[in-house]
Design an enzyme around this catalytic site. Structure first.
Site, PDB file in Angstrom:
ATOM      1  N   TRP A  21       0.945  -1.091   0.000  1.00 47.47           N
ATOM      2  CA  TRP A  21       0.000   0.000   0.000  1.00 47.47           C
ATOM      3  C   TRP A  21       0.993   1.147   0.000  1.00 47.47           C
ATOM      4  CZ3 TRP A  21      -4.539  -0.789  -1.661  1.00 47.47           C
ATOM      5  CH2 TRP A  21      -5.539  -1.487  -1.004  1.00 47.47           C
ATOM      6  N   HIS A  26      -0.962   3.494   3.459  1.00 43.57           N
ATOM      7  CA  HIS A  26      -0.654   3.198   4.862  1.00 43.57           C
ATOM      8  C   HIS A  26      -1.019   4.360   5.779  1.00 43.57           C
ATOM      9  CE1 HIS A  26       1.053  -0.784   4.914  1.00 43.57           C
ATOM     10  NE2 HIS A  26       1.705  -0.527   3.798  1.00 43.57           N
ATOM     11  N   ASP A  65       8.354  -0.303   5.824  1.00 40.28           N
ATOM     12  CA  ASP A  65       8.820  -0.424   4.434  1.00 40.28           C
ATOM     13  C   ASP A  65      10.209   0.184   4.256  1.00 40.28           C
ATOM     14  OD1 ASP A  65       6.813  -1.873   3.210  1.00 40.28           O
ATOM     15  OD2 ASP A  65       5.596  -0.100   2.798  1.00 40.28           O
ATOM     16  N   ARG A  68      12.770  -2.361   6.033  1.00 36.91           N
ATOM     17  CA  ARG A  68      13.089  -3.607   5.323  1.00 36.91           C
ATOM     18  C   ARG A  68      14.132  -3.401   4.234  1.00 36.91           C
ATOM     19  NH1 ARG A  68       7.991  -5.164   1.556  1.00 36.91           N
ATOM     20  NH2 ARG A  68       9.507  -6.618   0.685  1.00 36.91           N
ATOM     21  N   HIS A  80       5.791  -8.880   5.521  1.00 34.61           N
ATOM     22  CA  HIS A  80       4.834  -7.944   4.911  1.00 34.61           C
ATOM     23  C   HIS A  80       3.708  -8.639   4.139  1.00 34.61           C
ATOM     24  CE1 HIS A  80       7.176  -4.057   5.428  1.00 34.61           C
ATOM     25  NE2 HIS A  80       8.034  -4.976   5.829  1.00 34.61           N
ATOM     26  N   HIS A 136       1.649  -1.086  10.432  1.00 28.14           N
ATOM     27  CA  HIS A 136       1.958  -1.348   9.023  1.00 28.14           C
ATOM     28  C   HIS A 136       1.350  -2.666   8.524  1.00 28.14           C
ATOM     29  CE1 HIS A 136       4.271  -0.751   5.347  1.00 28.14           C
ATOM     30  NE2 HIS A 136       4.380  -2.069   5.340  1.00 28.14           N
ATOM     31  N   ASP A 140      -1.031  -3.642   5.443  1.00 27.49           N
ATOM     32  CA  ASP A 140      -0.612  -4.497   4.318  1.00 27.49           C
ATOM     33  C   ASP A 140      -1.626  -5.605   4.046  1.00 27.49           C
ATOM     34  OD1 ASP A 140       1.758  -3.352   3.479  1.00 27.49           O
ATOM     35  OD2 ASP A 140       3.060  -4.691   4.635  1.00 27.49           O
ATOM     36  N   HIS A 146      -1.148  -8.775  -1.190  1.00 24.71           N
ATOM     37  CA  HIS A 146      -0.247  -9.133  -0.083  1.00 24.71           C
ATOM     38  C   HIS A 146      -0.634 -10.470   0.534  1.00 24.71           C
ATOM     39  CE1 HIS A 146       2.500  -5.662   0.816  1.00 24.71           C
ATOM     40  NE2 HIS A 146       1.760  -5.197  -0.175  1.00 24.71           N
ATOM     41  N   HIS A 169       1.043  -5.499  -8.902  1.00 22.91           N
ATOM     42  CA  HIS A 169       1.175  -5.272  -7.464  1.00 22.91           C
ATOM     43  C   HIS A 169       1.367  -3.783  -7.157  1.00 22.91           C
ATOM     44  CE1 HIS A 169       2.127  -6.700  -3.342  1.00 22.91           C
ATOM     45  NE2 HIS A 169       2.734  -5.534  -3.305  1.00 22.91           N
ATOM     46  N   ASP A 173      -0.851  -1.265  -4.883  1.00 22.46           N
ATOM     47  CA  ASP A 173      -0.250  -0.615  -3.712  1.00 22.46           C
ATOM     48  C   ASP A 173      -0.316   0.902  -3.813  1.00 22.46           C
ATOM     49  OD1 ASP A 173       0.647  -2.744  -2.179  1.00 22.46           O
ATOM     50  OD2 ASP A 173       2.745  -2.579  -2.806  1.00 22.46           O
TER      51      ASP A 173
HETATM   52 ZN   LIG Z   1       4.619  -3.497   3.737  1.00 22.06          ZN
END
Ligand SMILES: [Zn+2]
Ligand SMILES: *[C@@H]1O[C@H](CO)[C@@H](O)[C@H](O)[C@H]1NC(C)=O
Ligand SMILES: *[C@@H]1O[C@H](CO)[C@@H](O)[C@H](O)[C@H]1NC(C)=O
Ligand SMILES: *[C@@H]1O[C@H](CO)[C@@H](O)[C@H](O)[C@H]1NC(C)=O
Ligand SMILES: *[C@@H]1O[C@H](CO)[C@@H](O)[C@H](O)[C@H]1NC(C)=O
Length: 342
Positions: A21, A26, A65, A68, A80, A136, A140, A146, A169, A173
């Site tokens: 997202w 988010h 995000d 990571r 996620h 988060h 997701d 996801h 994707h 998102d």
């Molecule tokens: Zn995420």
């Protein structure tokens, strides 16, 4: 705001790889949640995050995000999503034991951080990390891709959207939400959230909102989060690719496909925010308030005697599947490419 070219977004450091997202989705989930968090739970959360800002959840909603993509945070990439190894569009389903994987997934992560956020033996840095991950991951999870292994959650479905070469994707998102709202900064998210809250309060979501949180059980986060994932995964078959992936590769997804999915995108963002608030309220009232009044019992999440590594939440190890190999290949490649989005 005119849509920035993807090249410009990358130049601004807003690589597509960093979004899930996107930041807009988010932050909107977080603002919807802020509306429904009780005053007591809100001050508890603000204390944990050391922030009294009016955007205390929205401003940390995409932290996971960013994390990571760092070398310190690479380990968290698998948290996620859950790679449901189903068979869209004819058959959609999530099976926690089959799909979670031995290094964890969004479902085990929600259980882990629900436990850790209220654990007395952990530090305030641990509590902050746990709350940031919950904000988060609960977001997701409402993005259908996801909760899907097919084509690495749609990352490998090349499509054209609004004149740009994308993958499915990233359109879900980031690019379709941004097309709707026309921007991606906090103020855009805040005003989108206002509209969604109005729809929950007295609009086309009012009749269904209680169903979004029905049965959510703080003592059983695996079952609860599996239900959330299943709810979104079902949309892969019914809305995301009802005629299969190839049908999405025959022309621009704007406007016909976009028109067919944008209501679902809005619905899922609203749902994520409503669920997140309810979950935070439950953590507060069932764990924190009890703990602070010295009234928790042994099986309470607030007990300090249990295993807080989260390992007990993981499914038993299984042989590595093709979807897991595909995912591993992608994670190794995640940060050098603008096409990889989980
Ligand atoms: Zn995420
Ligand atoms: C999708 O696009 C990427 C980059 O543009 C390319 O590397 C990849 O081979 C394409 N995949 C398919 C299945 O066409
Ligand atoms: C709900 O109402 C909003 C307007 O506030 C509209 O944009 C949206 O399409 C509606 N969603 C559905 C599913 O009817
Ligand atoms: C919540 O989960 C716990 C643990 O599985 C279970 O004992 C309890 O009955 C559940 N509560 C409800 C209301 O379903
Ligand atoms: C639970 O969270 C901690 C802290 O982030 C992490 O080290 C651990 O690996 C997590 N456990 C699982 C099973 O995800």
């Amino acid at each position: 705001m005119a849509r920035l070219s993807h090249v410009a977004l990358i130049a601004l450091g807003m690589t597509k790889g960093a979004q899930a997202w996107g930041a807009l989705g988010h932050a909107t989930v977080a603002y919807v949640a802020q509306h429904y968090v009780s005053p007591e739970a809100a001050s508890w959360a603000q204390g944990i995050l050391d922030s009294s800002s009016g955007s205390y959840l929205a401003s940390i909603a995409s932290w996971a995000d960013e994390y990571r993509l760092t070398s310190a945070g690479k380990w968290s990439a698998s948290l996620h999503f859950i790679d449901a190894e189903d068979n869209p569009p004819s058959d959609c389903n999530v099976d926690y034991e089959r799909d979670c994987g031995s290094s964890g997934c969004s479902i085990s992560a929600i259980a882990n951080y629900t436990q850790r956020v209220s654990d007395k033996s952990l530090s305030s840095a641990n509590h902050a990390e746990a709350l940031k991950f919950l904000v988060h991951f609960i977001g997701d999870m409402t993005q259908p891709l996801h909760d899907e292994a097919y084509a690495v959650g749609g990352n490998e479905i090349n499509v054209t959207f609004d004149g740009y070469q994308d993958n499915l994707h990233s359109d879900w998102d980031t690019y379709m939400p941004q097309k709707l709202i026309g921007g991606h900064v906090l103020s855009d998210a805040e005003s989108w959230a206002k509209t969604l809250v109005q729809n929950i309060e007295s609009g086309n979501y009012t009749a269904q909102a209680t169903g979004w949180i029905k049965g959510d059980n703080i003592s059983d986060p695996i079952t609860t989060a599996t239900r959330w994932a299943s709810d979104a995964n079902a949309l892969v078959c019914s809305v995301v690719m009802p005629n299969g992936a190839a049908a999405l590769q025959t022309g621009d997804l704007y406007p016909t496909y976009y028109d067919s999915v944008i209501d679902t995108i809005e619905l899922q963002i609203a749902k994520g925010g409503y669920r997140l608030a309810n979950w935070i309220n439950k953590i507060y009232s069932f764990e924190i308030a009890k703990r602070d009044h010295g009234a928790f019992h042994d099986h309470s999440l607030a007990s300090s005697k249990r295993d807080i590594s989260g390992r007990s939440f993981l499914p038993k190890a299984r042989p590595v599947s093709r979807a897991q190999l595909a995912r591993a290949a992608m994670d190794g490649d995640c940060c050098n490419s603008n096409r990889h989005n989980h």
